[in-house]
Scaffold this motif. Structure first.
Motif, PDB file in Angstrom:
ATOM      1  N   LYS A 141       0.469  -1.192   0.060  1.00 53.95           N
ATOM      2  CA  LYS A 141       0.280   0.062   0.015  1.00 53.95           C
ATOM      3  C   LYS A 141       0.876   1.548  -0.200  1.00 53.95           C
ATOM      4  CE  LYS A 141      -4.329  -1.623   1.575  1.00 53.95           C
ATOM      5  NZ  LYS A 141      -5.711  -1.343   3.250  1.00 53.95           N
ATOM      6  N   THR A 142       2.450   0.916   0.782  1.00 54.14           N
ATOM      7  CA  THR A 142       2.999   2.218   0.853  1.00 54.14           C
ATOM      8  C   THR A 142       3.553   2.767  -0.694  1.00 54.14           C
ATOM      9  OG1 THR A 142       5.073   0.778   1.475  1.00 54.14           O
ATOM     10  CG2 THR A 142       3.190   1.971   2.603  1.00 54.14           C
ATOM     11  N   PHE A 143       3.302   1.733  -1.571  1.00 59.36           N
ATOM     12  CA  PHE A 143       3.891   1.677  -2.974  1.00 59.36           C
ATOM     13  C   PHE A 143       3.063   2.119  -3.960  1.00 59.36           C
ATOM     14  CE2 PHE A 143       7.769  -0.648  -0.648  1.00 59.36           C
ATOM     15  CZ  PHE A 143       8.722   0.290  -1.549  1.00 59.36           C
ATOM     16  N   ALA A 144       1.924   1.278  -4.046  1.00 59.44           N
ATOM     17  CA  ALA A 144       0.785   1.703  -4.298  1.00 59.44           C
ATOM     18  C   ALA A 144       0.440   3.195  -5.032  1.00 59.44           C
ATOM     19  CB  ALA A 144      -0.457   1.109  -4.299  1.00 59.44           C
ATOM     20  N   ASN A 145      -0.439   3.847  -5.121  1.00 60.11           N
ATOM     21  CA  ASN A 145      -0.189   5.264  -5.817  1.00 60.11           C
ATOM     22  C   ASN A 145      -2.262   5.395  -5.513  1.00 60.11           C
ATOM     23  OD1 ASN A 145      -0.672   7.913  -7.075  1.00 60.11           O
ATOM     24  ND2 ASN A 145      -0.466   7.248  -8.786  1.00 60.11           N
ATOM     25  N   ARG A 146      -2.745   5.212  -5.264  1.00 62.79           N
ATOM     26  CA  ARG A 146      -3.487   5.605  -4.507  1.00 62.79           C
ATOM     27  C   ARG A 146      -4.449   6.593  -5.444  1.00 62.79           C
ATOM     28  NH1 ARG A 146      -7.654   7.778  -1.278  1.00 62.79           N
ATOM     29  NH2 ARG A 146      -9.787   6.168  -0.813  1.00 62.79           N
ATOM     30  N   ASP A 147      -5.225   6.871  -5.794  1.00 64.99           N
ATOM     31  CA  ASP A 147      -6.644   7.091  -6.989  1.00 64.99           C
ATOM     32  C   ASP A 147      -6.730   8.967  -6.273  1.00 64.99           C
ATOM     33  OD1 ASP A 147      -6.659   9.440  -9.153  1.00 64.99           O
ATOM     34  OD2 ASP A 147      -8.132   7.792  -9.798  1.00 64.99           O
ATOM     35  N   SER A 148      -6.482   9.641  -5.464  1.00 65.34           N
ATOM     36  CA  SER A 148      -7.277   9.871  -4.814  1.00 65.34           C
ATOM     37  C   SER A 148      -8.074  11.597  -5.565  1.00 65.34           C
ATOM     38  CB  SER A 148      -6.639  10.919  -3.435  1.00 65.34           C
ATOM     39  OG  SER A 148      -7.525  11.644  -2.335  1.00 65.34           O
ATOM     40  N   ASN A 149      -8.925  11.564  -5.271  1.00 74.05           N
ATOM     41  CA  ASN A 149      -9.674  12.674  -6.189  1.00 74.05           C
ATOM     42  C   ASN A 149     -10.514  13.296  -5.223  1.00 74.05           C
ATOM     43  OD1 ASN A 149     -10.874  14.416  -7.841  1.00 74.05           O
ATOM     44  ND2 ASN A 149     -10.306  13.737 -10.093  1.00 74.05           N
ATOM     45  N   PRO A 150     -11.017  13.723  -4.732  1.00 78.52           N
ATOM     46  CA  PRO A 150     -12.287  13.934  -4.226  1.00 78.52           C
ATOM     47  C   PRO A 150     -13.548  15.351  -4.805  1.00 78.52           C
ATOM     48  CG  PRO A 150     -10.307  14.875  -2.387  1.00 78.52           C
ATOM     49  CD  PRO A 150      -9.810  14.237  -3.293  1.00 78.52           C
ATOM     50  N   GLY A 151     -12.138  16.328  -5.445  1.00 76.25           N
ATOM     51  CA  GLY A 151     -12.598  17.063  -6.590  1.00 76.25           C
ATOM     52  C   GLY A 151     -14.574  16.068  -7.112  1.00 76.25           C
ATOM     53  N   LYS A 152     -13.605  15.560  -7.344  1.00 76.29           N
ATOM     54  CA  LYS A 152     -14.763  14.198  -8.777  1.00 76.29           C
ATOM     55  C   LYS A 152     -15.437  13.381  -7.717  1.00 76.29           C
ATOM     56  CE  LYS A 152     -14.428   9.468 -11.875  1.00 76.29           C
ATOM     57  NZ  LYS A 152     -15.728   9.450 -10.383  1.00 76.29           N
TER      58      LYS A 152
END
Length: 260
Positions: A64-75
């Motif tokens: 999880k620390t290496f995974a790029n979580r797609d955080s997009n609160p605007g969407k």
């Protein structure tokens, strides 16, 4: 992949290796006994502190620390505004078919509760309870790395003490004092290195990712309750924008504003 994690670890290792090579040899900084004490001792202490099933999750947590979580609160806010417009025009029941297009299970669950006519207070309680347990699970993962970050330097010191005791036991041979002292100090180096370059930063990275996810979930809860209350989509938009810093608000709600 999370580039900041990769860049941070790789650059840290490279800089340390270069600094070693500038003044000596890499082989002089390797000692099998020191590795056993620090790594083995850290793992042992972690097993004492946490149950085995939780320790097994360390591989998943590291990923999880290496995974790029797609955080997009605007969407998420734009999606909620779209749902609010649909509910305003066609009624809450029209949102049932909209749940099929949602990928987020938390949002889908909340929307179904709203469509089913569940009491707003109960909706809030159910979603916030799930949110609390998500946060607790995240903190458990962070605590695992934090515990390892604390244990590693401690076992580094233990290894150093063992090395010093062995050195004091052979003071009759002055030629062994220098090498023995070097080996003793290597253990402290190992403990500090893995704690400060790996375990502690990884715990903090999990904390950051957890904060992003919790923020998104809080936006969802507030947005769903606002839709259920029949609030104007433009009011919902402004309310949800308040969760974000001004720099992240640009473009949110464009073309999605509520209709009077």
């Amino acid at each position: 992949m999370d580039l900041s994690t990769i860049i941070g670890i790789v650059s840290g290792i490279v800089l340390i290796v270069i600094s070693i090579l500038l003044g000596g040899s890499l082989l002089a900084f390797f000692d099998a006994a020191s590795v056993m004490i620090v790594v083995g001792g850290t793992i042992a202490a972690t097993l004492v502190a946490f149950p085995i099933p939780q320790v097994k999750d360390i591989i998943k947590l590291t990923q999880k620390t290496f995974a790029n979580r797609d955080s997009n609160p605007g969407k998420i806010i734009n999606d909620i505004i779209t749902l609010a417009n649909k509910a305003r025009k066609e009624g809450l029941l029209s949102l049932e078919e909209a749940t099929e297009a949602l990928d987020d299970e938390f949002l889908k669950k909340g929307l179904m509760l709203v469509v089913d006519g569940t009491d707003p207070e109960l909706v809030r309680n159910l979603l916030e309870t799930e949110l609390d347990f998500i946060e607790q699970r995240h903190k458990a993962g962070q605590g695992l790395f934090e515990s390892m970050a604390t244990a590693a330097p401690g076992f580094g010191m233990i290894g150093t003490l063992i090395g010093l005791i062995n050195m004091l036991g052979s003071l009759d041979d002055p030629t062994t004092i220098g090498p023995s002292m070097a080996v003793a100090l290597i253990t402290t180096l190992y403990g500090s290195l893995i704690a400060n370059l790996f375990f502690s930063p990884m715990a903090n990275k999990l904390k950051v990712k957890s904060g992003e996810e919790i923020l998104e979930r809080e936006i969802m809860v507030e947005g769903l309750l606002s839709i259920q209350a029949g609030e104007n989509p433009r009011i919902i938009e402004e309310k949800l924008k308040a969760f974000l810093p001004p720099s992240m608000r640009a473009g949110i709600g464009t073309g999605n504003g509520g209709e009077d």
